[in-house]
Design an enzyme around this catalytic site. Structure first.
Site, mmCIF file in Angstrom:
data_model
loop_
_atom_site.group_PDB
_atom_site.id
_atom_site.type_symbol
_atom_site.label_atom_id
_atom_site.label_comp_id
_atom_site.label_asym_id
_atom_site.label_seq_id
_atom_site.Cartn_x
_atom_site.Cartn_y
_atom_site.Cartn_z
ATOM 1 N N LYS A 154 -3.534 -7.155 -8.542
ATOM 2 C CA LYS A 154 -4.148 -7.039 -7.247
ATOM 3 C C LYS A 154 -3.785 -6.062 -6.337
ATOM 4 O O LYS A 154 -2.637 -6.288 -5.483
ATOM 5 C CB LYS A 154 -4.529 -8.247 -6.577
ATOM 6 C CG LYS A 154 -5.579 -7.970 -5.317
ATOM 7 C CD LYS A 154 -5.446 -9.122 -4.312
ATOM 8 C CE LYS A 154 -4.429 -8.678 -3.280
ATOM 9 N NZ LYS A 154 -4.760 -7.373 -2.443
ATOM 10 N N PRO B 236 6.476 -12.258 5.635
ATOM 11 C CA PRO B 236 5.604 -13.499 5.997
ATOM 12 C C PRO B 236 4.529 -13.724 4.867
ATOM 13 O O PRO B 236 4.406 -14.838 4.325
ATOM 14 C CB PRO B 236 4.879 -13.204 7.110
ATOM 15 C CG PRO B 236 5.602 -12.063 7.825
ATOM 16 C CD PRO B 236 6.408 -11.311 6.844
ATOM 17 N N THR B 237 4.317 -12.626 3.938
ATOM 18 C CA THR B 237 3.430 -13.173 2.687
ATOM 19 C C THR B 237 4.189 -13.565 1.693
ATOM 20 O O THR B 237 3.730 -14.412 0.993
ATOM 21 C CB THR B 237 2.612 -11.808 2.439
ATOM 22 O OG1 THR B 237 2.017 -11.241 3.601
ATOM 23 C CG2 THR B 237 1.764 -11.886 1.313
ATOM 24 N N TRP C 131 1.004 -1.132 0.102
ATOM 25 C CA TRP C 131 -0.026 0.253 -0.250
ATOM 26 C C TRP C 131 0.729 1.256 0.022
ATOM 27 O O TRP C 131 0.315 2.417 -0.030
ATOM 28 C CB TRP C 131 -1.119 0.044 1.224
ATOM 29 C CG TRP C 131 -0.397 -0.421 2.205
ATOM 30 C CD1 TRP C 131 -0.593 -1.720 3.039
ATOM 31 C CD2 TRP C 131 0.599 0.091 3.240
ATOM 32 N NE1 TRP C 131 0.319 -1.832 4.248
ATOM 33 C CE2 TRP C 131 0.869 -0.822 4.268
ATOM 34 C CE3 TRP C 131 1.190 1.353 3.351
ATOM 35 C CZ2 TRP C 131 1.725 -0.329 5.256
ATOM 36 C CZ3 TRP C 131 1.918 1.656 4.215
ATOM 37 C CH2 TRP C 131 2.497 0.869 5.303
ATOM 38 N N ASN C 132 2.002 1.208 0.253
ATOM 39 C CA ASN C 132 2.948 2.363 0.162
ATOM 40 C C ASN C 132 3.077 3.090 -1.115
ATOM 41 O O ASN C 132 3.409 4.387 -1.058
ATOM 42 C CB ASN C 132 4.138 2.152 0.826
ATOM 43 C CG ASN C 132 5.040 1.047 0.133
ATOM 44 O OD1 ASN C 132 4.577 0.404 -0.717
ATOM 45 N ND2 ASN C 132 6.325 0.996 0.646
ATOM 46 N N GLU D 36 13.544 -5.950 -9.993
ATOM 47 C CA GLU D 36 12.588 -5.055 -10.752
ATOM 48 C C GLU D 36 13.439 -3.913 -11.239
ATOM 49 O O GLU D 36 14.701 -3.545 -10.861
ATOM 50 C CB GLU D 36 11.504 -4.420 -9.792
ATOM 51 C CG GLU D 36 10.587 -5.501 -9.237
ATOM 52 C CD GLU D 36 9.423 -4.949 -8.575
ATOM 53 O OE1 GLU D 36 9.275 -4.100 -7.719
ATOM 54 O OE2 GLU D 36 8.235 -5.287 -9.257
ATOM 55 N N GLU E 222 9.505 -8.915 -3.855
ATOM 56 C CA GLU E 222 10.082 -7.577 -3.280
ATOM 57 C C GLU E 222 9.530 -7.516 -1.870
ATOM 58 O O GLU E 222 8.581 -7.164 -1.794
ATOM 59 C CB GLU E 222 9.664 -6.348 -4.153
ATOM 60 C CG GLU E 222 10.223 -6.588 -5.465
ATOM 61 C CD GLU E 222 11.616 -6.234 -5.553
ATOM 62 O OE1 GLU E 222 12.357 -5.651 -4.459
ATOM 63 O OE2 GLU E 222 12.429 -6.350 -6.637
ATOM 64 N N CYS F 195 10.353 0.540 2.084
ATOM 65 C CA CYS F 195 10.836 -0.986 2.337
ATOM 66 C C CYS F 195 12.328 -0.882 2.369
ATOM 67 O O CYS F 195 12.713 -1.469 3.326
ATOM 68 C CB CYS F 195 10.467 -1.852 1.167
ATOM 69 S SG CYS F 195 10.679 -1.174 -0.535
HETATM 70 P P1 NDP Z 1 1.497 -7.378 3.024
HETATM 71 O O1 NDP Z 1 2.635 -8.499 2.792
HETATM 72 O O2 NDP Z 1 0.601 -7.653 4.170
HETATM 73 O O3 NDP Z 1 0.546 -7.609 1.845
HETATM 74 C C1 NDP Z 1 1.062 -7.510 0.393
HETATM 75 C C2 NDP Z 1 0.072 -7.903 -0.430
HETATM 76 O O4 NDP Z 1 -0.245 -9.225 -0.552
HETATM 77 C C3 NDP Z 1 -1.451 -7.379 -0.403
HETATM 78 O O5 NDP Z 1 -1.942 -6.974 -1.505
HETATM 79 C C4 NDP Z 1 -1.984 -8.382 0.252
HETATM 80 O O6 NDP Z 1 -3.677 -8.177 0.145
HETATM 81 C C5 NDP Z 1 -1.580 -9.669 -0.432
HETATM 82 N N1 NDP Z 1 -1.539 -10.772 0.311
HETATM 83 C C6 NDP Z 1 -1.702 -11.028 1.580
HETATM 84 N N2 NDP Z 1 -1.623 -12.320 1.901
HETATM 85 C C7 NDP Z 1 -1.660 -12.862 0.747
HETATM 86 C C8 NDP Z 1 -1.516 -14.507 0.277
HETATM 87 N N3 NDP Z 1 -1.443 -15.318 1.336
HETATM 88 N N4 NDP Z 1 -1.647 -14.728 -1.074
HETATM 89 C C9 NDP Z 1 -1.370 -13.797 -1.934
HETATM 90 N N5 NDP Z 1 -1.415 -12.492 -1.692
HETATM 91 C C10 NDP Z 1 -1.506 -11.965 -0.341
HETATM 92 O O7 NDP Z 1 2.277 -6.257 2.843
HETATM 93 P P2 NDP Z 1 1.865 -4.888 2.997
HETATM 94 O O8 NDP Z 1 0.733 -4.359 2.086
HETATM 95 O O9 NDP Z 1 1.412 -4.534 4.583
HETATM 96 O O10 NDP Z 1 3.020 -3.885 2.774
HETATM 97 C C11 NDP Z 1 4.221 -3.633 3.432
HETATM 98 C C12 NDP Z 1 5.185 -4.671 3.304
HETATM 99 O O11 NDP Z 1 5.588 -4.456 1.742
HETATM 100 C C13 NDP Z 1 6.377 -4.269 4.273
HETATM 101 O O12 NDP Z 1 7.012 -5.429 4.656
HETATM 102 C C14 NDP Z 1 7.261 -3.728 3.123
HETATM 103 O O13 NDP Z 1 8.798 -3.738 3.439
HETATM 104 C C15 NDP Z 1 7.119 -4.494 1.840
HETATM 105 N N6 NDP Z 1 7.595 -3.553 0.765
HETATM 106 C C16 NDP Z 1 8.203 -3.758 -0.115
HETATM 107 C C17 NDP Z 1 8.760 -3.489 -1.097
HETATM 108 C C18 NDP Z 1 9.984 -3.641 -1.948
HETATM 109 O O14 NDP Z 1 9.943 -3.266 -3.076
HETATM 110 N N7 NDP Z 1 10.876 -4.818 -1.517
HETATM 111 C C19 NDP Z 1 8.143 -1.824 -1.382
HETATM 112 C C20 NDP Z 1 7.116 -1.543 -0.605
HETATM 113 C C21 NDP Z 1 6.786 -2.275 0.357
HETATM 114 P P3 NDP Z 1 -4.314 -7.658 1.685
HETATM 115 O O15 NDP Z 1 -3.400 -6.095 1.806
HETATM 116 O O16 NDP Z 1 -5.512 -7.321 1.038
HETATM 117 O O17 NDP Z 1 -4.191 -8.592 2.699
#
Ligand code: NDP
Length: 484
Positions: A176, A231-232, A152-153, A458, A250, A284
């Site tokens: 998504k 974790p995701t 979401w960021n 990326e 990522e 991130c």
């Molecule tokens: P989440 O891991 O909670 O969610 C990421 C996405 O995955 C959301 O769209 C989420 O949906 C979806 N999701 C959740 N569970 C599943 C599943 N089991 N299978 C498939 N999709 C799933 O992250 P946040 O949205 O809270 O974002 C913050 C995190 O993202 C931080 O850890 C940050 O460091 C990382 N990040 C990494 C970046 C990078 O380029 N390395 C850049 C930006 C952020 P829903 O939200 O609807 O649960």
């Protein structure tokens, strides 16, 4: 509601609604007000999106790279023309100050569309001569239907960083967004259609994690690119592995930023501010473990505190404001809970640390000093505006401590000693490193993590390899020899 889109999903070139899906309220983080109501994708919507992407893929891949690139470059132009309108939307979706969204979101998405649009025409295989006149040629082929799942960021940026290279290679995408920030990806889908993308090439569906999970396991999907937490990432990577799908992960970080005592203090403080408080710390690659050599510790902390007094916290739509709310009450509470953990573990709170009362999810930029390596605030990703300052004596010591983490997304060093800078960078266990700056991510440069912070890269030409595969064709110019 002012930001209510035509419908929740964008499939096969048109908005689609199915109100039987679970409601998703979109909240403006600066006020807590609901600005739109969408619905999570039902299994039928998921199926429609994947069918549309599958049906569109062969014809899209059959276009020349020049034609695909033209669509992407047109989309980049439209995004730039609409930058202000898209930035206002992004500010409402995320709470990030307009001062930031005007320069870092749609513009960054447009950069990706332009860059990969430019590369599309030059994507080729190669000719490999062999002995005796035989040769091999390789054909660079699209993978098929790709799934993008976003955090979401940086919703617009993520939608484009995944979509642009995927489409350039001839893939189609189902994207998504995070349910916290569902609005801007719909704009990206609309803009691509306006730019001439065929229907079904780029689809957007909304949903919670379960929708993401159902996309990842669908046999029609060839590749999954996730931006999210570790974790995701673990779950998505494992689910994708079952179907032997390609992945780009990522994920999160707890990146080190090392400031040696010969560094330019103003630059180091600027780097620490950018690397901890931009987007209210919700980045991130942030350098949240700031290792400062003991000789300059006091000077560094003094100057940092002085500079933080100049942060303008407030209404993100006011272009003078440079520090906005956090994306959600939940995220705010997570960050505040780490402030309590820092205090309980004995770190010294030198700046901020409290919620700002009133509407919206605001907290102060926060700095802890005297942080030690074992504290939760030094080990876990907070994803909020909480900086940990740690002391060190020697280069060897600090490098070992900097690498002592499961994460490996980014790392930075501030020093005026050039040989030391390169030596330290060579020792970093991180995918993206900085010397005397922090957190820049131009589309021309690979971006991604080592260790638990991810798989794949990326941006840059490398992203092409993650969205295409090579077919090898052996051509014989001779008779076939067989043993019997
Ligand atoms: P989440 O891991 O909670 O969610 C990421 C996405 O995955 C959301 O769209 C989420 O949906 C979806 N999701 C959740 N569970 C599943 C599943 N089991 N299978 C498939 N999709 C799933 O992250 P946040 O949205 O809270 O974002 C913050 C995190 O993202 C931080 O850890 C940050 O460091 C990382 N990040 C990494 C970046 C990078 O380029 N390395 C850049 C930006 C952020 P829903 O939200 O609807 O649960």
């Amino acid at each position: 509601m002012k930001f209510q889109p035509t419908a929740s999903h964008f499939i096969n070139g048109a908005y689609v609604e199915d109100t039987s899906g679970a409601p998703i309220d979109v909240i403006y983080p600066a006020t807590g007000n609901v600005i739109a109501r969408l619905h999570s994708a039902t299994p039928d919507i998921v199926n429609q999106a994947l069918t549309s992407a599958k049906n569109a893929q062969a014809d899209w891949a059959a276009l020349s790279g020049t034609e695909r690139g033209r669509v992407l470059r047109r989309a980049a132009d439209i995004m730039r023309e609409r930058n202000r309108e898209l930035s206002i939307l992004e500010t409402h979706d995320t709470g990030k100050p307009l001062q930031e969204t005007l320069v870092a979101d749609a513009t960054s998405g447009a950069d990706a569309l332009e860059y990969f649009g430019g590369l599309a025409a030059s994507l080729t295989g190669e000719h490999i001569p062999l002995g005796g006149g035989d040769f091999v040629y390789t054909i660079r082929e699209a993978l098929g239907v790709c799934v993008g799942i976003g955090a979401w960021n940086y919703p617009t940026q993520i939608a484009c960083w995944k979509g642009a290279p995927a489409l350039a290679c001839g893939n189609t995408m189902v994207f998504k967004p995070s349910e916290t920030t569902p609005l801007s990806a719909l704009q990206v889908a609309e803009i691509l259609i306006e730019a001439g993308a065929p229907k079904g090439v780029y689809n957007v569906i909304q949903g919670y994690g379960d929708v993401g999970a159902s996309l990842v396991t669908d046999p029609r999907v060839a590749k999954v690119s996730l931006t999210g937490s570790v974790p995701t990432g673990r779950k998505v990577y494992a689910a994708a592995a079952d179907g032997m799908k390609h992945v780009t992960m990522e994920l999160g970080g707890k990146s080190p930023m090392i400031v040696f005592d010969d560094a330019d203090i103003e630059n180091a403080v600027s780097g620490a501010i950018l690397g901890n408080f931009y987007s209210s710390g919700q980045v991130c690659s942030n350098g949240t473990r700031v290792f400062v050599q003991k000789g300059i510790k006091e000077a560094f902390l003094k100057r940092l505190s002085e500079r933080l007094e100049n942060a303008i916290i407030g209404d993100p739509l006011d272009e003078n404001v440079n520090f906005g709310p956090m994306v959600s009450e939940n995220q705010l509470n997570i960050a505040l809970s780490y402030v309590e953990k820092g205090k309980a573990d004995g770190a010294l709170l030198v700046y901020g640390g409290t919620r700002i009362e009133g509407n919206g999810y605001y907290m102060q930029p926060t700095v802890f000093a005297d942080v030690t390596d074992d504290m939760a605030i030094a080990r876990e990703e907070i994803f909020g505006p909480v900086m940990s300052v740690l002391d060190f004596d020697t280069e060897q010591e600090v490098l070992a401590r900097a690498n002592d983490t499961e994460f490996g997304l980014a790392a930075g060093v501030f020093t005026n000693d050039l040989t030391r800078a390169h030596r330290v960078v060579a020792g970093f266990e991180a995918g993206t490193c900085y010397i005397n700056t922090y957190n820049l991510a131009p589309v021309e440069a690979p971006f991604g993590g080592s260790k638990m912070s991810g798989v794949g890269r990326e941006n840059s030409k490398l992203a092409i390899n993650h969205f295409s595969e090579m077919k090898t064709v052996y051509v014989s110019m001779n008779d076939v020899e067989a043993p019997y």
